[in-house]
Design an enzyme around this catalytic site. Structure first.
Site, PDB file in Angstrom:
ATOM      1  N   HIS A 150       0.834  -1.201   0.000  1.00 33.42           N
ATOM      2  CA  HIS A 150       0.000   0.000   0.000  1.00 33.42           C
ATOM      3  C   HIS A 150       0.869   1.251   0.000  1.00 33.42           C
ATOM      4  CE1 HIS A 150      -3.114  -2.917   1.472  1.00 33.42           C
ATOM      5  NE2 HIS A 150      -3.804  -2.248   0.574  1.00 33.42           N
ATOM      6  N   ASN A 151       1.429   1.546  -1.152  1.00 29.67           N
ATOM      7  CA  ASN A 151       2.299   2.701  -1.316  1.00 29.67           C
ATOM      8  C   ASN A 151       1.913   3.456  -2.587  1.00 29.67           C
ATOM      9  OD1 ASN A 151       3.459   1.186  -3.477  1.00 29.67           O
ATOM     10  ND2 ASN A 151       4.784   0.140  -2.006  1.00 29.67           N
TER      11      ASN A 151
END
Length: 424
Positions: A150-151
């Site tokens: 989750h970047n």
């Protein structure tokens, strides 16, 4: 729980203020190697200064303005390759990992600037380029680069997928500029400030966000509210009528909240009903918005539908993030969440279950909606091939495990025999 990073409050009228705070016993900084908040602040300031120079240089090249003198030939070469990739941004085999390297870690900002220009959104909404760029930088920097999955690269990947879906004829023929802008913004910001742990973790550790949103779509609400805060702070839409900006904010919320995996069946049942009854009317703004929600849900979980090399990388990244959470839970003697136990939950088994119960049902319905376009068929073919490969890997793991168990039993038997022989 303690979030590393700045503690500024973006809350304004109508937006719940959220300040990253500290909790008694678990420190999210354990998820990365940085331990000094002062060091984080200094690095972020330096990064912002350096990024501005890179972005300014890149934007000139992407507009076709070649500088007379080049200080960094390697950067020029990379930016030229990035520009070439952008010419193929609508292709499904677009390699977001390569693009991120070519843009020096600025894939989300570069992609958004390009797509807003391609779709004519800058001109249509009379957006100020400096303000727009500043907003995109804010969004990109609010993602946690230490998260394996989750970047900002995930956000860029979802945005590129959304761009592909917005071009599907069944949908494209009815979309307004507002629909397109909402779709791209929601894709870019749908996971902003994600802490790298899931909702059950936040609930069982009594995190303030879980309390704030009463344990309902905790992360999705936070992503939405953070996005609104950045929109207002940047004043990107300040020149538009108040009722227009309020509508944009609410629709952004509706789109981002739709990515809550706990609502999967809700959306799937509704989509199935529309398709079976053939009652979707895309001239109707409400039906268009619903299909934008479905498109964003597809974009968010499209990794299994990518080519194997890309899909496998995403699978390994998301499982690494799961395992980090599991390690954190074990460290603090919490019950390990499903899919987060590295000793029991293997990557192939996680992926096969995810594909079977979450991805396949949604993408089969999406293909039905689009009329089995080349893109939809391509995605389903990749999905089936990737699932077959994961099954093969799972079979090899089981075979190896059985072999090791058998070997252990033999050794144990031999040791028992030796012990009996040595016993007087």
């Amino acid at each position: 729980l303690c979030f590393a990073g700045d503690a500024r409050v973006r809350g304004q009228t109508g937006v719940v203020s959220e300040r990253r705070g500290s909790y008694p016993f678990i420190d999210f900084r354990l998820l990365n190697n940085t331990t000094l908040s002062g060091e984080i602040g200094t690095k972020k300031k330096v990064k912002r200064l350096l990024s501005f120079q890179r972005y300014f240089h890149a934007s000139r090249l992407l507009r076709g303005i070649v500088p007379q003198a080049s200080l960094y030939l390697l950067d020029e070469d990379y930016l030229g390759q990035a520009r070439h990739m952008l010419s193929k941004v609508g292709m499904w085999d677009f390699d977001i990992f390569l693009f991120d390297r070519l843009t020096n870690g600025n894939s989300l900002v570069t992609l958004l600037c390009h797509l807003f220009n391609v779709h004519g959104l800058i001109h249509h909404f009379q957006l100020d380029m400096v303000t727009l760029h500043r907003f995109f930088v804010m969004v990109q920097e609010d993602y946690h680069s230490q998260n394996p999955y989750h970047n900002a690269v995930h956000a860029a990947d979802v945005t590129q997928a959304m761009h592909c879906y917005l071009r599907e004829p069944k949908l494209a023929n009815f979309l307004t500029p507002s629909d397109i802008m909402l779709g791209l913004l929601a894709a870019a910001a749908h996971d902003v400030d994600h802490p790298g742990v899931n909702q059950p973790f936040l609930i069982k550790t009594k995190h303030h966000l879980a309390s704030l949103y009463q344990n309902v779509s905790v992360l999705e609400n936070h992503h939405w509210r953070s996005t609104i805060g950045m929109l207002r702070e940047s004043r990107l839409l300040a020149h538009l009528p108040k009722e227009v900006t309020q509508d944009i904010e609410q629709q952004l919320g509706s789109l981002i909240l739709a990515t809550d995996i706990n609502r999967q069946n809700e959306f799937l049942i509704r989509l199935k009903s529309h398709l079976d009854n053939q009652d979707l009317r895309l001239e109707d703004a409400q039906d268009r918005h619903f299909m934008l929600q479905i498109a964003l849900k597809c974009a968010d979980i499209c990794n299994p539908c990518r080519v194997w090399d890309l899909s496998k990388q995403w699978s390994e990244r998301v499982c690494e993030e799961f395992y980090r959470q599991g390690d954190l839970e074990q460290k603090f003697e919490l019950e390990i969440s499903p899919l987060c136990n590295q000793q029991k939950d293997t990557i192939p088994s996680i992926q096969i279950g995810f594909m079977t119960y979450i991805v396949e049902p949604l993408f089969e319905r999406w293909a039905q909606f689009t009329g089995n376009t080349p893109l939809s068929e391509n995605m389903l073919n990749h999905l089936r091939r990737n699932k077959t490969k994961w099954r093969s890997l799972l079979h090899k793991q089981h075979s190896s495990s059985r072999s090791n168990d058998h070997s252990g039993q033999v050794t144990g038997s031999q040791e028992q025999t030796l012990n009996e022989e040595e016993t007087p």
